[in-house]
Write an enzyme that holds these catalytic residues in place. Structure first.
Site, PDB file in Angstrom:
ATOM      1  N   HIS A  43       0.786  -1.296  -0.057  1.00 54.21           N
ATOM      2  CA  HIS A  43      -0.015  -0.023  -0.116  1.00 54.21           C
ATOM      3  C   HIS A  43       0.950   1.230   0.127  1.00 54.21           C
ATOM      4  O   HIS A  43       0.611   2.194  -0.976  1.00 54.21           O
ATOM      5  CB  HIS A  43      -0.860   0.093   1.213  1.00 54.21           C
ATOM      6  CG  HIS A  43      -1.990   1.011   1.236  1.00 54.21           C
ATOM      7  ND1 HIS A  43      -2.900   0.939   0.091  1.00 54.21           N
ATOM      8  CD2 HIS A  43      -2.368   1.921   1.945  1.00 54.21           C
ATOM      9  CE1 HIS A  43      -3.748   2.229   0.465  1.00 54.21           C
ATOM     10  NE2 HIS A  43      -3.363   2.801   1.753  1.00 54.21           N
ATOM     11  N   LYS A  60       2.842   3.930  -5.486  1.00 54.07           N
ATOM     12  CA  LYS A  60       2.512   5.377  -5.487  1.00 54.07           C
ATOM     13  C   LYS A  60       3.756   6.181  -5.277  1.00 54.07           C
ATOM     14  O   LYS A  60       3.459   7.502  -5.396  1.00 54.07           O
ATOM     15  CB  LYS A  60       1.856   5.216  -3.944  1.00 54.07           C
ATOM     16  CG  LYS A  60       0.686   4.659  -3.914  1.00 54.07           C
ATOM     17  CD  LYS A  60       0.042   4.605  -2.626  1.00 54.07           C
ATOM     18  CE  LYS A  60      -1.323   4.030  -2.543  1.00 54.07           C
ATOM     19  NZ  LYS A  60      -1.169   2.442  -2.733  1.00 54.07           N
ATOM     20  N   PHE A  65      -9.050   4.340   4.993  1.00 54.65           N
ATOM     21  CA  PHE A  65      -9.695   5.249   6.040  1.00 54.65           C
ATOM     22  C   PHE A  65     -11.009   4.432   6.649  1.00 54.65           C
ATOM     23  O   PHE A  65     -11.447   3.598   6.043  1.00 54.65           O
ATOM     24  CB  PHE A  65     -10.389   6.730   5.506  1.00 54.65           C
ATOM     25  CG  PHE A  65      -9.417   7.711   5.434  1.00 54.65           C
ATOM     26  CD1 PHE A  65      -7.910   7.536   5.729  1.00 54.65           C
ATOM     27  CD2 PHE A  65      -9.843   8.733   5.227  1.00 54.65           C
ATOM     28  CE1 PHE A  65      -7.008   8.455   5.633  1.00 54.65           C
ATOM     29  CE2 PHE A  65      -8.801   9.895   5.001  1.00 54.65           C
ATOM     30  CZ  PHE A  65      -7.431   9.778   5.166  1.00 54.65           C
TER      31      PHE A  65
END
Length: 407
Positions: free
Chosen positions: A296, A328, A392
């Site tokens: 992630h 990312k 989240f």
């Protein structure tokens, strides 16, 4: 089996250009051009560049369609073409769609709100085009399919979970083929300012390309991105029957929840650990089988250290020989698109035998002590890969991908 992949990302408007940039570590992060970010705490993002809806849709549809939905439709078209999948009267009831979005039409809602505040009427289409299920529905309309069409919202875990949901639809016999993935576009002033007020975004305005630095000691937050990755997933029997060439198999996965905080991960990492262990077991694999982990890896202090802890606990001694990297670092965080991008990275790593790097990893954080493939891609056989996607609210999604000939 994954038999087709399409992508619209900050580093390329199709699958292969996106993959080439990720492998090369070419950043798609720069100063925002969608609006003037002057005065904002964070003034840069991973924008999709050169994407013109008029090149993909007729004039009326191009004017109305939301950006997050347009990305998904274009990526889905590429995936279906790549899979050489023909949708017709004979199979359209057996083809489904699961394309998830986390914030969906936030930019559409913000623009409509500004019009109302200025005493102007919003578009009559702004409500439907801002809904989270609209990407799935527009893809279904575009392809002409009538099987199960679904959309789930799991924050930044949404895109990876789409593959697990699609897999379940196939295993339960509700569909033979599911077009699935994630999409988001929320590079808008209110959303970016909201994230900045939380302290979530990097503020390296003087060095946008170096701002996303997962696992680095100097990381100061994530970089917002946008885009979509969509895949064609089908049963092995269906793929063989029509002579499809698969990239990889979605062999198993898991979803857990920290139930701890609305934005921060549980510092123990125990429920992330549980998701990893369960996914590996459900895939019929062991930690020793894992050749690569697409992390992630958001570039936030809490995520990167917690993810490291969970990987070390879940995979045990095997983790020290497993390369781990985060795309990312080049694309920014695509929200719902991020998990689907990680799935693409796993599938193409299996296809090409190459693990992409984590760029900007100059000074490893002592709390992040795994092999993060800094700066330069690494060639090695990848037979089993794992992707993590967290969101989240404490959403933990993990999926395991295996080479198709393992079946």
């Amino acid at each position: 089996m994954i038999t087709g992949i399409g992508a619209v990302t900050p580093v390329g408007n199709d699958r292969e250009s996106s993959w080439d940039a990720i492998v090369a570590g070419r950043s798609g992060i720069a100063r925002v051009t969608a609006f003037d970010p002057t005065g904002m705490a964070t003034q840069f993002a991973g924008e999709v560049r050169g994407f013109q809806p008029s090149e993909h849709f007729d004039a009326k549809r191009a004017k109305r369609i939301s950006r997050f939905t347009a990305f998904a439709v274009v990526a889905a078209r590429e995936a279906v073409t790549d899979a050489k999948l023909r949708v017709d009267r004979d199979n359209r009831d057996r083809v489904g769609v699961v394309v998830n979005a986390a914030v969906a039409g936030f930019d559409t809602i913000e623009a409509a709100t500004r019009r109302v505040v200025a005493d102007s009427e919003p578009s009559s289409y702004f409500v439907p085009y801002s809904l989270a299920n609209m990407a799935s529905c527009e893809v279904a309309i575009d392809l002409g399919v009538h099987g199960p069409v679904n959309a789930n919202v799991l924050a930044c875990a949404s895109g990876l979970y789409a593959l697990l949901d699609a897999r379940r639809l196939i295993l339960t016999g509700e569909a033979d083929v599911v077009v699935c993935g994630g999409t988001d576009s929320a590079i808008a002033p209110v959303f970016m300012n909201g994230l900045a007020s939380m302290g979530a975004l990097s503020q390296r305005n003087d060095d946008p390309a170096g701002a996303s630095r997962p696992f680095d000691a100097g990381r100061d937050g994530f970089v917002l991105g946008e885009g979509s990755v969509v895949m064609v997933l089908e049963s092995a029997a269906h793929a063989r029957r029509r002579g499809a060439t698969p990239y990889a198999t979605v062999s198993g996965g898991a979803l857990t929840c920290d139930a701890f905080h609305v934005s921060a991960p549980s510092p123990t990492g125990e429920h992330t650990t549980a998701a990893i262990r369960t996914a590996v077991r459900r895939a019929g694999t062991t930690p020793e089988d894992i050749d690569y982990v697409c992390a992630h890896g958001t570039s936030t202090k809490a995520n990167d250290s917690t993810e490291t802890k969970a990987l070390r606990t879940a995979l045990g001694a095997a983790v020290d020989r497993i390369p781990v990297s985060s795309p990312k670092s080049t694309t920014g965080h695509l929200l719902a698109g991020a998990g689907a991008l990680s799935a693409m990275v796993c599938a193409l790593a299996i296809r090409d035998g190459i693990v992409p790097p984590t760029t900007n990893l100059d000074t490893p954080d002592p709390e992040c002590d795994l092999d993060y493939v800094p700066h330069v891609a690494r060639r090695l056989p990848v037979r089993t890969a794992m992707a993590n996607a967290f969101g989240f609210g404490g959403q933990n999604c993990v999926a395991v991908f295996t080479a198709p000939d393992r079946l």
